[in-house]
Design a protein around this motif. Sequence first.
Motif, PDB file in Angstrom:
ATOM      1  N   LYS A 124       2.084   6.427  -8.403  1.00 41.64           N
ATOM      2  CA  LYS A 124       0.698   6.604  -8.607  1.00 41.64           C
ATOM      3  C   LYS A 124      -0.036   7.601  -7.723  1.00 41.64           C
ATOM      4  N   ARG A 125       0.732   7.815  -6.420  1.00 43.35           N
ATOM      5  CA  ARG A 125       0.194   8.950  -5.406  1.00 43.35           C
ATOM      6  C   ARG A 125       1.392   9.518  -5.032  1.00 43.35           C
TER       7      ARG A 125
ATOM      8  N   ASP B 272       0.779  -1.221  -0.072  1.00 38.19           N
ATOM      9  CA  ASP B 272       0.008  -0.046  -0.044  1.00 38.19           C
ATOM     10  C   ASP B 272       0.903   1.305   0.158  1.00 38.19           C
ATOM     11  N   ALA B 273       2.076   1.030   0.453  1.00 36.14           N
ATOM     12  CA  ALA B 273       2.977   2.421   0.591  1.00 36.14           C
ATOM     13  C   ALA B 273       3.722   2.346  -0.977  1.00 36.14           C
TER      14      ALA B 273
ATOM     15  N   ALA C 192       7.708   4.045   2.093  1.00 33.70           N
ATOM     16  CA  ALA C 192       7.154   5.447   1.643  1.00 33.70           C
ATOM     17  C   ALA C 192       8.288   6.167   1.349  1.00 33.70           C
ATOM     18  N   ALA C 193       9.197   6.255   2.366  1.00 38.40           N
ATOM     19  CA  ALA C 193      10.531   7.059   2.162  1.00 38.40           C
ATOM     20  C   ALA C 193      11.070   6.862   0.699  1.00 38.40           C
ATOM     21  N   LYS C 194      11.280   5.572   0.651  1.00 37.26           N
ATOM     22  CA  LYS C 194      12.244   5.060  -0.730  1.00 37.26           C
ATOM     23  C   LYS C 194      11.457   5.601  -2.061  1.00 37.26           C
ATOM     24  N   ALA C 195      10.002   5.404  -2.005  1.00 37.07           N
ATOM     25  CA  ALA C 195       9.242   5.710  -2.935  1.00 37.07           C
ATOM     26  C   ALA C 195       9.302   7.365  -3.224  1.00 37.07           C
ATOM     27  N   THR C 196       9.195   8.082  -2.073  1.00 36.71           N
ATOM     28  CA  THR C 196       9.468   9.739  -2.180  1.00 36.71           C
ATOM     29  C   THR C 196      10.740   9.887  -2.795  1.00 36.71           C
ATOM     30  N   LEU C 197      11.764   9.314  -2.556  1.00 35.27           N
ATOM     31  CA  LEU C 197      13.147   9.630  -2.885  1.00 35.27           C
ATOM     32  C   LEU C 197      13.390   9.092  -4.332  1.00 35.27           C
ATOM     33  N   ARG C 198      12.395   8.483  -4.649  1.00 31.87           N
ATOM     34  CA  ARG C 198      12.435   7.839  -6.118  1.00 31.87           C
ATOM     35  C   ARG C 198      11.900   9.108  -7.066  1.00 31.87           C
TER      36      ARG C 198
END
Length: 198
Positions: A83-84, A76-77, A114-120
């Motif tokens: 996507k979000r 979900d993260a 979530a942190a990894k996705a944001t850094l990506r």
Amino acid sequence: MTNLKGRVIGFGLTGSHCTYHEVFPVMQELVDMGAVVVPVLSYTVQKTDTRFGEAADHLKKIEEITGEKPIMTIPDAEPLGPKRPLDCMVIAPLTGNSTSKLANALTDSPVLMAAKATLRNESPVVLAVSTNDALGLNGINVMRLMATKNIYFVPLGQDHPYKKPNSLVADMTKIPQTIEAALEGKQLQPVLIERYPN
């Protein structure tokens, strides 16, 4: 400073249970500033009851403040990347355990994903540490994160240099200011502050 109205802010919580009473008012402050606050919880936050409160009560309070269902699984993260996307991801409190994992690219909790996705997405990640070993074995991990692009620290200091000489805790009241600076690509200064009461 940047206006947070309408900004989508991920708010990750890890297992420094004694710090939640400082963090929940800040979460409310961000909502009051007009931000969309998306809570992301580590497994420890979801399931561990302590003398600082029961997990179910924490979950209920977080949902009441944000009006959002907390993200509680790694799958979900992951959509917080493509996507979000988040404008900024905050982790407050960030334990020593999660500090170590983040600095060494381990992604075994929803918060770290979530942190990894944001850094990506090359968006800012704001860290508010609360750990007893930041000036001990975890020091190398704190410094590694401080030197990492798109990672910013909420100003932090020793909370009790005599009883807990290796401990560092962020000033949680400075989270909104740190987010505003991070969204402009700047580290809020000074990053090292005196927290211990004289």
